[in-house]
Design a protein around this motif. Structure first.
Motif, PDB file in Angstrom:
ATOM      1  N   ALA A   1       0.826  -1.207   0.000  1.00 50.52           N
ATOM      2  CA  ALA A   1       0.000   0.000   0.000  1.00 50.52           C
ATOM      3  C   ALA A   1       0.861   1.258   0.000  1.00 50.52           C
ATOM      4  O   ALA A   1       0.592   2.209  -0.740  1.00 50.52           O
ATOM      5  N   LYS A   2       1.905   1.279   0.837  1.00 54.15           N
ATOM      6  CA  LYS A   2       2.755   2.468   0.908  1.00 54.15           C
ATOM      7  C   LYS A   2       3.500   2.692  -0.398  1.00 54.15           C
ATOM      8  O   LYS A   2       3.543   3.807  -0.909  1.00 54.15           O
ATOM      9  N   CYS A   3       4.086   1.650  -0.940  1.00 49.71           N
ATOM     10  CA  CYS A   3       4.851   1.775  -2.185  1.00 49.71           C
ATOM     11  C   CYS A   3       3.968   2.318  -3.305  1.00 49.71           C
ATOM     12  O   CYS A   3       4.323   3.270  -3.999  1.00 49.71           O
ATOM     13  N   PHE A   4       2.783   1.727  -3.459  1.00 46.59           N
ATOM     14  CA  PHE A   4       1.899   2.151  -4.545  1.00 46.59           C
ATOM     15  C   PHE A   4       1.378   3.562  -4.319  1.00 46.59           C
ATOM     16  O   PHE A   4       1.379   4.392  -5.234  1.00 46.59           O
ATOM     17  N   ALA A   5       0.939   3.854  -3.099  1.00 42.65           N
ATOM     18  CA  ALA A   5       0.363   5.169  -2.824  1.00 42.65           C
ATOM     19  C   ALA A   5       1.397   6.280  -2.964  1.00 42.65           C
ATOM     20  O   ALA A   5       1.100   7.364  -3.484  1.00 42.65           O
ATOM     21  N   ASN A   6       2.617   6.048  -2.486  1.00 37.59           N
ATOM     22  CA  ASN A   6       3.670   7.057  -2.623  1.00 37.59           C
ATOM     23  C   ASN A   6       3.936   7.393  -4.086  1.00 37.59           C
ATOM     24  O   ASN A   6       4.020   8.569  -4.462  1.00 37.59           O
TER      25      ASN A   6
END
Length: 387
Positions: free
Chosen positions: A320-325
């Motif tokens: 989630a963090k990788c994609f959202a960033n």
């Protein structure tokens, strides 16, 4: 199958946060960004009175005892309008306070959490050092025991909140064991003798969110403030999955506000005799923005919904963090392009969002590091980066 529909209570909480953000904090966003204004103490107390600083904190410690998703809904609505105001809710609900909730003793939780929920204290996290960023286990700040005290020596860098937060969860090396095995975390008061701060950084984004070096010279703290002993570094990073979803939500807010502003702009802006939204190239770009934002939201909500009141699955949190960033960087960049010259002007907000998007990608483990973690977690094996 995870149910990602919101309850009536969650819808009401989301609407309340959106109303407060729109009425109180949206009008201040440009001013605070321009002047680098830190969140005033009165506003921190206002957020506390609304219950926004204790959403995911247990009721026994003054919080609402809600689920992680409840907190993320509030963070997103605040962050869409004003990331300085949202940062306070982010720290209290998904930051180091949650480490204390998960790993602290009953006495530590009872003593340290209520002031955070009440808006009396902000607890910031301090991990990075000049030579320990992504390689966090290279940190050299030490804490040695002398009687009933820990004596801390070292230097910390890139601490968001440094100089303004009243307390810091400082990651330290507690013994001579190599790598992560000697690392733990201790709470340090801002006013403790031996604590000093470097000048406030002037960064590309995150204006209004304090950042400075911290110097610790023979700082003495009671052993009772040791939250995680030596060898607990892996536990700390397990709790860090909560922070990753908070970070991802700040990125999600950037993406959603860029979509909202761009959708309105392209329907209003006319070129060659018609609104520019009628050009297929514009439609394609706007569609891609919408798709990326919705995909990021689903990844974040899935991880939060499955966590409930607990700790998110580390794999899902990293995804989630990788994609959202990366979504926030792409979407805010496209928003600038679709606004044309106006996108480069602060009054249209998207350039500020683009600057902040890069900050969230750097904080809490970069997308590059998250990719390494994703593969490691997916395969169930670790990779030695030192060989």
């Amino acid at each position: 199958m995870v149910d990602l529909s919101l309850t009536d209570e969650q819808q009401e909480l989301r609407a309340l946060a959106a109303r407060v953000a729109g009425e109180r904090y949206a009008p201040l966003a440009l001013e605070w960004d321009r002047d680098g204004t830190h969140l005033p103490d009165a506003e921190r107390r206002r957020l506390a009175e609304l219950g926004f600083l204790g959403i995911a904190i247990p009721e026994a410690h003054g919080g609402a005892g809600g689920e992680l998703l409840d907190a993320l809904l509030v963070i997103e609505e605040l962050a869409k309008r004003n990331q300085v105001a949202a940062f306070c809710a982010f720290e209290a609900n998904t930051g180091p306070a949650r480490v204390i909730e998960v790993f602290g003793t009953p006495e530590q939780r009872a003593r340290l959490l209520p002031p955070i929920v009440a808006g009396e204290v902000t607890l910031a996290v301090s991990i990075s050092e000049p030579d320990a960023g992504s390689a966090a286990t290279d940190l050299t700040t030490t804490a040695r025991r002398e009687g009933d005290e820990l004596v801390i020596d070292g230097m910390k860098r890139w601490c968001s909140g440094a100089g303004h937060a009243e307390q810091y969860l400082v990651y330290v090396r507690l013994d001579d064991q190599p790598g992560s095995r000697g690392i733990g975390a201790v709470v340090v008061d801002r006013d403790a003798p031996g604590v000093t701060f470097g000048p406030q950084e002037r960064l590309m984004g995150f204006r209004g969110i304090p950042s400075a070096d911290i110097f610790l010279d023979g700082v003495r703290v009671p052993v009772e403030d040791l939250i995680v002993p030596a060898g607990g570094f892996r536990q700390l990073f397990e709790a860090f999955s909560i922070e990753r979803l908070g970070n991802a939500t700040m990125s999600l807010a950037i993406g959603q506000d860029c979509v909202d502003r761009t959708a309105a702009y392209v329907q209003d802006r006319r070129q060659f005799g018609k609104p520019i939204v009628e050009f297929q190239t514009v439609q394609d770009q706007l569609a891609d923005m919408i798709i990326q934002v919705e995909a990021a939201r689903m990844l974040i909500w899935r991880a939060a919904a499955e966590a409930g009141r607990g700790t998110p699955d580390p794999l899902q949190a990293s995804i989630a963090k990788c994609f959202a960033n990366e979504m926030a960087k792409r979407v805010s960049d496209t928003a600038i392009m679709l606004h044309g010259g106006y996108g480069y002007h602060p009054e249209y907000h998207v350039e500020r969002h683009h600057r902040n998007a890069h900050g969230w990608a750097l904080g809490g483990g970069t997308p590059t590091i998250q990719r390494t973690r994703i593969v490691s977690q997916y395969l169930g094996r670790s990779f030695d980066q030192r060989r």
